[in-house]
Design an enzyme around this catalytic site. Structure first.
Site, short mmCIF file in Angstrom:
data_model
loop_
_atom_site.label_atom_id
_atom_site.label_comp_id
_atom_site.label_asym_id
_atom_site.label_seq_id
_atom_site.Cartn_x
_atom_site.Cartn_y
_atom_site.Cartn_z
N CYS A 8 32.42 2.97 -20.56
CA CYS A 8 33.01 2.10 -21.58
C CYS A 8 34.46 1.76 -21.27
CB CYS A 8 32.91 2.77 -22.95
SG CYS A 8 33.80 1.88 -24.23
N ALA A 10 29.73 18.00 -11.03
CA ALA A 10 29.16 19.29 -11.40
C ALA A 10 27.66 19.15 -11.52
CB ALA A 10 29.75 19.77 -12.72
N ILE A 38 24.68 -7.52 -20.50
CA ILE A 38 25.70 -7.60 -19.44
C ILE A 38 25.62 -8.94 -18.73
CG2 ILE A 38 26.50 -6.54 -17.28
CD1 ILE A 38 25.63 -3.84 -18.37
N SER A 59 24.47 -11.84 -19.79
CA SER A 59 24.88 -12.97 -20.62
C SER A 59 26.39 -12.95 -20.87
CB SER A 59 24.10 -12.96 -21.94
OG SER A 59 22.71 -12.93 -21.67
N ARG A 80 14.08 -13.79 -15.85
CA ARG A 80 12.64 -13.84 -15.56
C ARG A 80 11.79 -14.19 -16.78
NH1 ARG A 80 11.36 -7.35 -14.68
NH2 ARG A 80 11.98 -6.66 -16.75
N GLY A 131 19.72 -4.20 -16.02
CA GLY A 131 19.51 -2.95 -16.73
C GLY A 131 20.24 -1.78 -16.09
N HIS A 147 37.39 -17.88 -49.45
CA HIS A 147 37.40 -19.28 -49.02
C HIS A 147 38.78 -19.70 -48.52
CE1 HIS A 147 35.98 -23.39 -48.96
NE2 HIS A 147 37.09 -23.75 -49.56
P1 NDP Z 1 19.52 -4.92 -20.70
O1 NDP Z 1 18.40 -3.96 -20.77
O2 NDP Z 1 20.15 -5.42 -21.94
O3 NDP Z 1 19.04 -6.20 -19.88
C1 NDP Z 1 18.47 -6.09 -18.62
C2 NDP Z 1 18.02 -7.47 -18.20
O4 NDP Z 1 17.58 -7.44 -16.86
C3 NDP Z 1 16.87 -7.98 -19.04
O5 NDP Z 1 17.05 -9.35 -19.22
C4 NDP Z 1 15.65 -7.68 -18.16
O6 NDP Z 1 14.60 -8.57 -18.34
C5 NDP Z 1 16.25 -7.92 -16.78
N1 NDP Z 1 15.56 -7.16 -15.75
C6 NDP Z 1 15.23 -5.84 -15.77
N2 NDP Z 1 14.62 -5.48 -14.63
C7 NDP Z 1 14.54 -6.59 -13.87
C8 NDP Z 1 14.00 -6.87 -12.60
N3 NDP Z 1 13.40 -5.93 -11.87
N4 NDP Z 1 14.10 -8.13 -12.14
C9 NDP Z 1 14.69 -9.10 -12.87
N5 NDP Z 1 15.22 -8.90 -14.09
C10 NDP Z 1 15.14 -7.66 -14.59
O7 NDP Z 1 20.56 -4.23 -19.73
P2 NDP Z 1 22.07 -4.55 -19.38
O8 NDP Z 1 22.20 -4.10 -17.97
O9 NDP Z 1 22.44 -5.94 -19.71
O10 NDP Z 1 22.85 -3.59 -20.34
C11 NDP Z 1 22.53 -2.19 -20.41
C12 NDP Z 1 22.83 -1.66 -21.78
O11 NDP Z 1 24.22 -1.51 -21.93
C13 NDP Z 1 22.42 -2.55 -22.93
O12 NDP Z 1 21.07 -2.38 -23.29
C14 NDP Z 1 23.34 -2.15 -24.01
O13 NDP Z 1 22.77 -1.06 -24.70
C15 NDP Z 1 24.58 -1.73 -23.27
N6 NDP Z 1 25.62 -2.78 -23.35
C16 NDP Z 1 26.15 -3.10 -24.56
C17 NDP Z 1 27.11 -4.08 -24.67
C18 NDP Z 1 27.65 -4.44 -26.01
O14 NDP Z 1 27.46 -3.68 -26.95
N7 NDP Z 1 28.31 -5.59 -26.16
C19 NDP Z 1 27.60 -4.80 -23.50
C20 NDP Z 1 26.99 -4.39 -22.29
C21 NDP Z 1 26.04 -3.41 -22.23
P3 NDP Z 1 13.50 -8.36 -19.51
O15 NDP Z 1 14.15 -8.80 -20.78
O16 NDP Z 1 12.39 -9.26 -19.08
O17 NDP Z 1 13.14 -6.92 -19.49
#
Ligand code: NDP
Length: 452
Positions: free
Chosen positions: A43, A115, A179, A181, A199, A262, A435
């Protein structure tokens, strides 16, 4: 048996630091913490904090354009990435020092190295030293997951995004989650030509459909080219960039490819499984509602447990663990109705159920307001804000609140208090509007747009 420590924490991120500090300062425990990288964890060092600062940096061109519409004679000029990086590093150093100071001030002993767990009561440091502890807390977080695509070594992950030598001209962001977006918007705001490949059928899967559609439309209008139903087949280095061959049959060239597909829990090589600590399919540490593993002396909190992967949740889990085990105040972390915000541009703030999830559960009424906010309307922008309440027909409780627009993260924090308290639609309605604000729409939506 006398132990070297009452608690040994592995991982100096949000969850581990909170647990260590509370156990030591309020529980009177003798605590050690080992961190192999920088204190503060994902973080602080390579996640929420630097990301939000990059969001701010990327918003200035739009603000300057609006300022001109309001009568200011200003020009945006060029963005100096090098300058920003130096400032960013200074801020991260400051925060890292504050985390370190908080720990040492509470009497926690810090080991700046990796560790692993040798037995249910023994931790081994990378330098070979071993310490015993009555309790061990695994708080090692997660790391970016990169699929096995040909040319994957040409791509970067979010870890590298804060330390780029220079900004690319053309970037591809792969993934449709938080992440991906967020970075697509940041890079776009900083003047990079951005493509996003996802995808699935629509980015931000899991969020309310209408809200994600609203975000995607606004992102495209702002200049991000989103290709849904598209994935990378392979990447190749060329002398001018990285050629990306995609599943839609296209070949495009970029200077930078960011994979945000992810994250995976950091459990590899920690020595947990041989001790009987159960790991899930994603490598996550399996814990009960007290964050305790199958080995009674070993607990785990935060992203390594892959429950709700958000910093404030890890902090709550770490705090609840310390209160329970060392403070004589047994309590479980509450994972119900956790609000969150996606810092896209526009932001998405959400708490509770999406319309789709709520409908699965019971008959609902849906209230939606979509409007052009006065600040940007005046500046001639077409940006629209969306506010949505999903209401139970039987209990009248607000089951979900979704906000897309500037400041949505700030607004949802407050709406979350009401939703968490079980507020009904009528409770929202009898709250007098402030308002002129955007948030007043939350308490002035009179008729449902849909029922069922
Ligand atoms: P997410 O799980 O949110 O998104 C992963 C994305 O990658 C999805 O769109 C997924 O598609 C796609 N994906 C997964 N595997 C593959 C693959 N093999 N090939 C192509 N596309 C794939 O993970 P992030 O990495 O964006 O973030 C991780 C976590 O970190 C979040 O879930 C959140 O909890 C936390 N986070 C929070 C934030 C906030 O609070 N503002 C900011 C950043 C992170 P599909 O949808 O089809 O599975």
């Amino acid at each position: 048996m006398a132990f070297d420590y009452d608690l040994f924490v592995i991982g100096g991120g949000s969850g581990g630091v909170r647990a260590a500090r509370i156990a030591a300062s309020e529980g009177g425990a003798k605590v050690a913490l080992a961190e192999e990288y920088r204190m503060g964890g994902t973080c602080v060092i390579r996640g929420c904090v630097p990301k939000k600062l990059m969001v701010y940096a990327s918003e200035y061109p739009g603000l300057i354009e609006d300022a001109r519409a309001y009568g200011w004679k200003v020009e945006a000029g060029a963005f100096n990435w090098g300058h920003f990086r130096v400032q960013l590093e200074a801020e991260l150093n400051r925060l890292e020092a504050a985390y370190r100071g908080g720990l040492t001030g509470a009497g926690v002993e810090i080991f700046d190295q990796r560790a692993t767990v040798a037995d249910p009561h023994t931790v081994e440091l990378a330098d070979g030293r071993r310490f015993t502890a009555k309790h061990i807390l695994i708080a090692t977080g997660g790391r970016p997951f990169m699929p096995d695509v040909p040319g994957a070594e040409l791509a970067v992950t979010s870890n590298e995004m804060f330390r780029l030598d220079m900004l690319p001209k053309r970037a591809l962001v792969v993934g449709g989650g938080f992440i991906a977006s967020e970075f697509a918007c940041i890079l776009n705001g900083l003047g990079v030509d951005v493509c996003q490949y996802y995808r699935g059928a629509q980015i931000l899967r899991g969020f309310d459909d209408e809200a994600r559609g609203h975000v995607a439309t606004a992102m495209q209008a702002a200049g991000v080219t989103i290709h849904c139903g598209t994935d990378v087949l392979r990447m190749e280095k060329t002398h001018t960039g990285i050629r990306v061959v995609a599943t839609d049959g296209t070949e495009r060239e970029f200077d930078l490819v960011l994979y945000a597909t992810g994250r995976k829990p950091n459990t590899a090589g920690l020595g947990l499984e041989p001790l009987g600590v159960e790991l899930g399919r994603n490598g996550e540490v399996k814990v009960d509602e007290w964050s305790q593993t199958a080995v009674p002396s070993i607990y785990a909190v935060g992203d390594v447990t892959d429950r709700i992967n958000l910093t404030p949740v890890a902090i709550r889990e770490g705090h609840a663990f310390a209160d329970t085990v060392f403070g004589g105040k047994p309590r479980k972390a509450d994972h119900e109705l956790v609000a969150s915000a996606v810092f896209t541009q526009p932001e998405l703030g959400t708490v509770g159920l999406s319309e789709e999830a709520a409908r699965e559960q019971e008959p609902v009424e849906v209230y939606v307001a979509s409007f052009r906010p006065m600040q940007t309307l005046f500046a001639g922008r077409q940006d629209r804000v969306m506010m949505k309440l999903v209401v139970s027909q039987s209990s009248r409780k607000v089951l979900g609140c979704h906000i897309v627009g500037p400041g949505a993260g700030e607004m949802i924090q407050l709406a979350a208090v009401a939703v968490k308290m079980g507020a009904t639609k009528e409770d929202f309605d009898r709250t007098v509007a402030v308002h002129p604000t955007m948030a007043e729409e939350l308490v002035t939506m009179r008729n449902p747009v849909r029922r069922g």
